[in-house]
Write a protein that holds these residues in place. Sequence first.
Motif, PDB file in Angstrom:
ATOM      1  N   GLY A  82       8.878   0.706 -12.384  1.00  0.00           N
ATOM      2  CA  GLY A  82      10.093   1.407 -12.766  1.00  0.00           C
ATOM      3  C   GLY A  82       9.883   2.867 -13.096  1.00  0.00           C
ATOM      4  N   ASP A  83       8.652   3.255 -13.415  1.00  0.00           N
ATOM      5  CA  ASP A  83       8.361   4.636 -13.793  1.00  0.00           C
ATOM      6  C   ASP A  83       7.743   5.448 -12.657  1.00  0.00           C
ATOM      7  OD1 ASP A  83       9.243   4.111 -16.376  1.00  0.00           O
ATOM      8  OD2 ASP A  83       7.275   3.356 -16.990  1.00  0.00           O
ATOM      9  N   GLN A  84       7.504   4.821 -11.528  1.00  0.00           N
ATOM     10  CA  GLN A  84       6.832   5.531 -10.444  1.00  0.00           C
ATOM     11  C   GLN A  84       7.756   6.550  -9.790  1.00  0.00           C
ATOM     12  OE1 GLN A  84       5.092   2.731  -7.673  1.00  0.00           O
ATOM     13  NE2 GLN A  84       3.858   1.741  -9.263  1.00  0.00           N
ATOM     14  N   ALA A 130       0.819  -1.211   0.000  1.00  0.00           N
ATOM     15  CA  ALA A 130       0.000   0.000   0.000  1.00  0.00           C
ATOM     16  C   ALA A 130       0.853   1.262   0.000  1.00  0.00           C
ATOM     17  CB  ALA A 130      -0.940   0.001   1.205  1.00  0.00           C
ATOM     18  N   ALA A 131       2.083   1.151   0.466  1.00  0.00           N
ATOM     19  CA  ALA A 131       2.967   2.321   0.476  1.00  0.00           C
ATOM     20  C   ALA A 131       3.159   2.896  -0.921  1.00  0.00           C
ATOM     21  CB  ALA A 131       4.321   1.942   1.078  1.00  0.00           C
ATOM     22  N   ARG A 132       3.036   2.047  -1.947  1.00  0.00           N
ATOM     23  CA  ARG A 132       3.260   2.504  -3.322  1.00  0.00           C
ATOM     24  C   ARG A 132       1.972   2.991  -3.997  1.00  0.00           C
ATOM     25  NH1 ARG A 132       6.546  -2.304  -3.196  1.00  0.00           N
ATOM     26  NH2 ARG A 132       5.072  -3.489  -4.465  1.00  0.00           N
ATOM     27  N   PHE A 133       0.849   2.890  -3.310  1.00  0.00           N
ATOM     28  CA  PHE A 133      -0.426   3.304  -3.907  1.00  0.00           C
ATOM     29  C   PHE A 133      -0.413   4.742  -4.424  1.00  0.00           C
ATOM     30  CE2 PHE A 133      -3.653   0.158  -1.831  1.00  0.00           C
ATOM     31  CZ  PHE A 133      -3.009  -0.891  -2.455  1.00  0.00           C
ATOM     32  N   PRO A 134       0.157   5.707  -3.683  1.00  0.00           N
ATOM     33  CA  PRO A 134       0.079   7.100  -4.155  1.00  0.00           C
ATOM     34  C   PRO A 134       0.713   7.330  -5.520  1.00  0.00           C
ATOM     35  CG  PRO A 134       0.712   7.034  -1.839  1.00  0.00           C
ATOM     36  CD  PRO A 134       0.785   5.625  -2.343  1.00  0.00           C
ATOM     37  N   ALA A 135       1.635   6.457  -5.935  1.00  0.00           N
ATOM     38  CA  ALA A 135       2.327   6.661  -7.212  1.00  0.00           C
ATOM     39  C   ALA A 135       1.910   5.644  -8.269  1.00  0.00           C
ATOM     40  CB  ALA A 135       3.840   6.575  -7.001  1.00  0.00           C
ATOM     41  N   ARG A 136       0.929   4.799  -7.973  1.00  0.00           N
ATOM     42  CA  ARG A 136       0.620   3.695  -8.879  1.00  0.00           C
ATOM     43  C   ARG A 136      -0.237   4.123 -10.073  1.00  0.00           C
ATOM     44  NH1 ARG A 136      -2.898  -1.087  -8.842  1.00  0.00           N
ATOM     45  NH2 ARG A 136      -1.792  -2.693 -10.008  1.00  0.00           N
ATOM     46  N   LEU A 137      -0.941   5.228  -9.952  1.00  0.00           N
ATOM     47  CA  LEU A 137      -1.770   5.723 -11.052  1.00  0.00           C
ATOM     48  C   LEU A 137      -1.329   7.117 -11.445  1.00  0.00           C
ATOM     49  CD1 LEU A 137      -5.332   4.672  -9.785  1.00  0.00           C
ATOM     50  CD2 LEU A 137      -3.790   3.384 -11.284  1.00  0.00           C
ATOM     51  N   ASP A 138      -1.479   7.439 -12.741  1.00  0.00           N
ATOM     52  CA  ASP A 138      -1.152   8.794 -13.173  1.00  0.00           C
ATOM     53  C   ASP A 138      -2.379   9.686 -13.038  1.00  0.00           C
ATOM     54  OD1 ASP A 138      -2.848   8.271 -15.324  1.00  0.00           O
ATOM     55  OD2 ASP A 138      -1.208   7.964 -16.757  1.00  0.00           O
ATOM     56  N   ALA A 139      -2.280  10.904 -13.520  1.00  0.00           N
ATOM     57  CA  ALA A 139      -3.365  11.876 -13.351  1.00  0.00           C
ATOM     58  C   ALA A 139      -4.648  11.436 -14.041  1.00  0.00           C
ATOM     59  CB  ALA A 139      -2.927  13.242 -13.872  1.00  0.00           C
ATOM     60  N   LYS A 140      -4.547  10.592 -15.058  1.00  0.00           N
ATOM     61  CA  LYS A 140      -5.727  10.105 -15.775  1.00  0.00           C
ATOM     62  C   LYS A 140      -6.272   8.816 -15.180  1.00  0.00           C
ATOM     63  CE  LYS A 140      -3.554   9.918 -19.668  1.00  0.00           C
ATOM     64  NZ  LYS A 140      -3.268   9.680 -21.113  1.00  0.00           N
ATOM     65  N   GLY A 141      -5.614   8.284 -14.164  1.00  0.00           N
ATOM     66  CA  GLY A 141      -6.054   7.039 -13.566  1.00  0.00           C
ATOM     67  C   GLY A 141      -5.477   5.812 -14.232  1.00  0.00           C
ATOM     68  N   ASP A 142      -4.505   5.996 -15.122  1.00  0.00           N
ATOM     69  CA  ASP A 142      -3.878   4.855 -15.790  1.00  0.00           C
ATOM     70  C   ASP A 142      -2.733   4.315 -14.936  1.00  0.00           C
ATOM     71  OD1 ASP A 142      -5.559   5.110 -17.962  1.00  0.00           O
ATOM     72  OD2 ASP A 142      -4.200   6.436 -19.059  1.00  0.00           O
ATOM     73  N   PRO A 143      -2.439   3.020 -15.051  1.00  0.00           N
ATOM     74  CA  PRO A 143      -1.386   2.434 -14.218  1.00  0.00           C
ATOM     75  C   PRO A 143      -0.006   2.929 -14.595  1.00  0.00           C
ATOM     76  CG  PRO A 143      -2.185   0.827 -15.822  1.00  0.00           C
ATOM     77  CD  PRO A 143      -3.103   2.008 -15.903  1.00  0.00           C
ATOM     78  N   VAL A 144       0.840   3.108 -13.596  1.00  0.00           N
ATOM     79  CA  VAL A 144       2.241   3.483 -13.786  1.00  0.00           C
ATOM     80  C   VAL A 144       3.092   2.299 -13.365  1.00  0.00           C
ATOM     81  CG1 VAL A 144       4.069   5.098 -13.156  1.00  0.00           C
ATOM     82  CG2 VAL A 144       1.695   5.900 -13.303  1.00  0.00           C
TER      83      VAL A 144
END
Length: 437
Positions: A282-284, A265-279
């Motif tokens: 490696g790109d987070q 869950a720690a990675r949740f804040p960076a898992r989606l981009d502004a459009k809600g698409d998955p990141v």
Amino acid sequence: MTDETPDATATARPTDPESARRAVAAVWRIESARIVATLTRMVGDFALAEDLAQDALAEALAQWPASGIPSNPGAWLTAVAKRRAIDGWRRRERYDERLAAIAHDLEREQAEATDAAADLPYDPDAIDDDVLRLVFVSCHPVLSREARVALTLRVVGGLTTEEIARAFLTPVATVQQRIVRAKKTLGAAGVPFEVPPRSEFPGRLGTVLGVLYLIFNEGHSASAGEDLMRPELSREALRLARVLATLVPREPEAHGLVALMELTAARFPARLDAKGDPVLLGDQDRRRWDRSAITRGRAALARADAIGRGRGAYALQAAIAEQHDLAASVDDTDWAAIVALYAALGRVAPSPVVELNRAVAISMAEGPAAGLALVDELAADGRLARYHPLPAVRAELLERLGRPDEAREAFAEAARLTANERERAVLLARASRPGAR
């Protein structure tokens, strides 16, 4: 004050119906497990206990707008439900027998309260064995997996049927039917309100942990619908896992599951981009990861290790997540350690999914060709034929090896297999422009 209102929980001032409704909902979410567990012990019937609790909720909605919200709303609801139980027994001419049982319970509770600290306020976070019994009843093996999930979220988690239905994109009527059938099944099977015998405990605890992990994963990667994630569902699973770890402090896998959930869950804040698409991992933006969750997760993993019984499947997965969370970048990740952890996980809980993840780790530690060889073996095996991450991983490795046409086909295959609409759109976009991350 009516006969239904306990003197010990005097109210402050009247409130409006909407405030009362919100208060009832909040109290039920926090207190439901304890209320239903206490009533189940008292009446000896899980279904009747929840019915009594629901009656008390209805009474609260009727009384609190006029009389105000009690200072101890959980105690108020429990007292009202107990009095309704007494009324029911009186009508069935079982009053004397059950009244004696209640009197014994009240004497015991008062003695315990006096011994602990008579002047302490009611503590909504106190945990007792009744809650643990309720967890095991809700996850009993006689129930289907779907029923265990619904009943756990309803009775232990305090979610409404509407909230459960919305979380799993299931009709409300379907959820209601599952809960009703589950309670009937428990009654017909004569499931006792107890923690299982020590000889059965490991297997039964595994069932409970599995239900919570299933709930967490549904929030982490939704199996259907437009949204890729439902973080509120994962948060609910984490809350319940924390409660369980408190109830069974000497069970390492309970702490291991908490660690896995926190570190993921720690990675949740960076898992989606502004459009809600998955990141992709490696790109987070790792600066957005929740460092407090990482700290809590590592502490839970340390508690599991300190028990000294070795790492189980959840603790091993938590250790893998820990390696990712501590690394400053993909290149800085200790991929050799992750490969070793996946090898250990494969021995403890063998599955083709574990082998697929190990192949990814090997591709990072030894190169994409080594990983692709293992992925192709898994594809030939056939056990992951309908598992969309397999062609997605294969596509990634083909891109890294400079084989764009094959990567395009693999991305298209992954898009065809996934049930999540947003993920499908992203995979199709990748198929149209292989090589882009």
